[in-house]
Scaffold this active site. Structure first.
Site, mmCIF file in Angstrom:
data_model
loop_
_atom_site.group_PDB
_atom_site.id
_atom_site.type_symbol
_atom_site.label_atom_id
_atom_site.label_comp_id
_atom_site.label_asym_id
_atom_site.label_seq_id
_atom_site.Cartn_x
_atom_site.Cartn_y
_atom_site.Cartn_z
ATOM 1 N N GLY A 20 0.794 -1.220 0.000
ATOM 2 C CA GLY A 20 0.000 0.000 0.000
ATOM 3 C C GLY A 20 0.824 1.266 0.000
ATOM 4 O O GLY A 20 0.383 2.311 -0.487
ATOM 5 N N ASN A 21 2.063 1.212 0.541
ATOM 6 C CA ASN A 21 2.902 2.405 0.571
ATOM 7 C C ASN A 21 3.357 2.825 -0.817
ATOM 8 O O ASN A 21 3.875 3.928 -1.005
ATOM 9 C CB ASN A 21 4.121 2.169 1.472
ATOM 10 C CG ASN A 21 4.996 1.020 1.008
ATOM 11 O OD1 ASN A 21 4.491 -0.037 0.621
ATOM 12 N ND2 ASN A 21 6.296 1.193 1.050
ATOM 13 N N LYS A 47 -3.728 -9.650 -2.015
ATOM 14 C CA LYS A 47 -2.889 -9.464 -3.200
ATOM 15 C C LYS A 47 -1.603 -10.277 -3.145
ATOM 16 O O LYS A 47 -1.058 -10.665 -4.185
ATOM 17 C CB LYS A 47 -2.591 -7.991 -3.438
ATOM 18 C CG LYS A 47 -1.740 -7.295 -2.394
ATOM 19 C CD LYS A 47 -0.301 -7.136 -2.816
ATOM 20 C CE LYS A 47 0.512 -6.312 -1.857
ATOM 21 N NZ LYS A 47 0.299 -6.450 -0.418
ATOM 22 N N LYS A 49 -10.820 -9.287 5.708
ATOM 23 C CA LYS A 49 -9.984 -8.389 4.909
ATOM 24 C C LYS A 49 -10.403 -6.931 5.078
ATOM 25 O O LYS A 49 -11.508 -6.550 4.706
ATOM 26 C CB LYS A 49 -10.087 -8.787 3.431
ATOM 27 C CG LYS A 49 -9.182 -7.970 2.512
ATOM 28 C CD LYS A 49 -7.729 -8.279 2.764
ATOM 29 C CE LYS A 49 -6.839 -7.566 1.746
ATOM 30 N NZ LYS A 49 -5.405 -7.814 2.011
ATOM 31 N N LYS A 92 2.309 -12.293 3.807
ATOM 32 C CA LYS A 92 3.480 -12.127 2.946
ATOM 33 C C LYS A 92 4.422 -13.313 3.091
ATOM 34 O O LYS A 92 4.915 -13.870 2.102
ATOM 35 C CB LYS A 92 4.196 -10.807 3.268
ATOM 36 C CG LYS A 92 3.371 -9.574 2.922
ATOM 37 C CD LYS A 92 4.009 -8.306 3.449
ATOM 38 C CE LYS A 92 3.237 -7.082 3.004
ATOM 39 N NZ LYS A 92 1.801 -7.118 3.307
#
Length: 310
Positions: free
Chosen positions: A11-12, A211, A127, A273
């Site tokens: 997101g960054n 994602k 989510k 992740k």
């Protein structure tokens, strides 16, 4: 040596508003250009949590005040976010590549991702999407809409929606053809538009696929060498944020499993992740995964920093 790299943008690398995002992706594009200039072939995927939530809320608000504004199903909101974010990434990449004299073609592909209609995630939404709210604001929206809100990492309350695991990517052949032909491909945006298969074909369902898991699936399908997951930190750490924090340069699958069992990685943050990285590494001998920050991506891919899972 040319490597096939599939990249998950955190997101960054994006922004919460169109203007924020256009500024953010200029920086993102420079880092991705560096990877291509090193001789790597890349596919780019990205999240869409804030964006798809805002699109959904905007359509609902518009319909509430004017019945002529249609209610928009959540899969369509996901498709809108793919176009919106993909356009900004594609535009920024094209400008950065042109400035560097790099003629590599760049294309964004609307991507449908198959999920299992019986995935337990549909009965347990987790989510986070959309904006942050105070507890009182969240409770008020819950009463009015029936949405589910949860507290998110001390930053406020956010709506949560089902997050099923990806099973397949409908457009995998098109993505592979574009990739193998030398294009930089932006695909699987926001985890993909979630669809299930029924007697009429593929049908969209209200959900947001993580994602990182979709990017991992994409990396498998195009037979990538490296899954590169970009986030806010340079390295994965245990005891994160504590006095005894320890950054990790390399993790084996067994070490990953041990740290997960010890609760070292936060759900909804570092845990997916690491899990996606493990899945990719275990999918075929020789595959590696790398978790690092956008700013350190080009150094990390050269083995100078980041956390490698292998």
């Amino acid at each position: 040596m040319e490597r096939k790299i599939v990249i998950a943008l955190g997101g960054n690398a994006l922004g919460n508003t169109p203007e924020e995002q256009k500024a953010a992706v200029k920086h993102t594009a420079k880092s991705l250009l560096n990877l291509v200039e090193q001789g790597n072939k890349i596919i780019v995927s990205h999240g869409n949590g804030p964006q798809v939530g805002m699109i959904n809320l905007a359509m609902e608000t518009g319909h509430k005040y004017d019945s002529k504004v249609p209610e928009m199903p959540f899969p369509e909101c996901g498709a809108m976010s793919q176009g919106y974010i993909g356009y900004h990434l594609q535009n920024a990449l094209r400008n950065a590549f042109d400035a560097a004299g790099n003629t590599t073609p760049i294309v964004t592909l609307v991507s449908q991702v198959v999920v299992d209609r019986d995935d337990p995630a549909f009965s347990q939404p987790t989510k986070p999407i959309g904006s942050f709210y105070s507890e009182d604001e969240a409770k008020d929206i819950e009463r009015k809409t029936g949405y589910t809100f949860v507290e998110d990492a001390g930053r406020g309350y956010r709506r949560v929606i089902a997050s099923p695991k990806p099973v397949d990517i409908v457009e995998k052949e098109a993505i592979t053809l574009l990739y193998d032909a030398g294009n930089v491909v932006i695909a699987g945006g926001g985890g993909g538009i979630p669809v299930v298969r029924d007697e009429d074909g593929y049908v969209g369902v209200p959900a947001v696929i993580d994602k990182d898991f979709t990017t991992e699936k994409l990396a498998e399908l195009v037979d990538a060498d490296v899954l590169l997951i970009l986030t806010a930190v340079e390295k994965v750490a245990i005891n994160f944020g504590k006095d005894n924090q320890q950054d990790i340069g390399v993790m084996s699958i067994e070490e990953c499993k041990t740290h997960i069992a010890d609760g070292q990685f936060a759900p909804g943050s570092m845990l997916p992740k690491v899990e996606a990285a493990m899945k990719f590494v275990e999918s075929k001998p020789g595959r590696k995964a790398l978790i690092t920050s956008l700013e350190k991506a080009d150094e990390a891919i050269q083995g100078l920093t980041g956390t490698w899972i292998e």
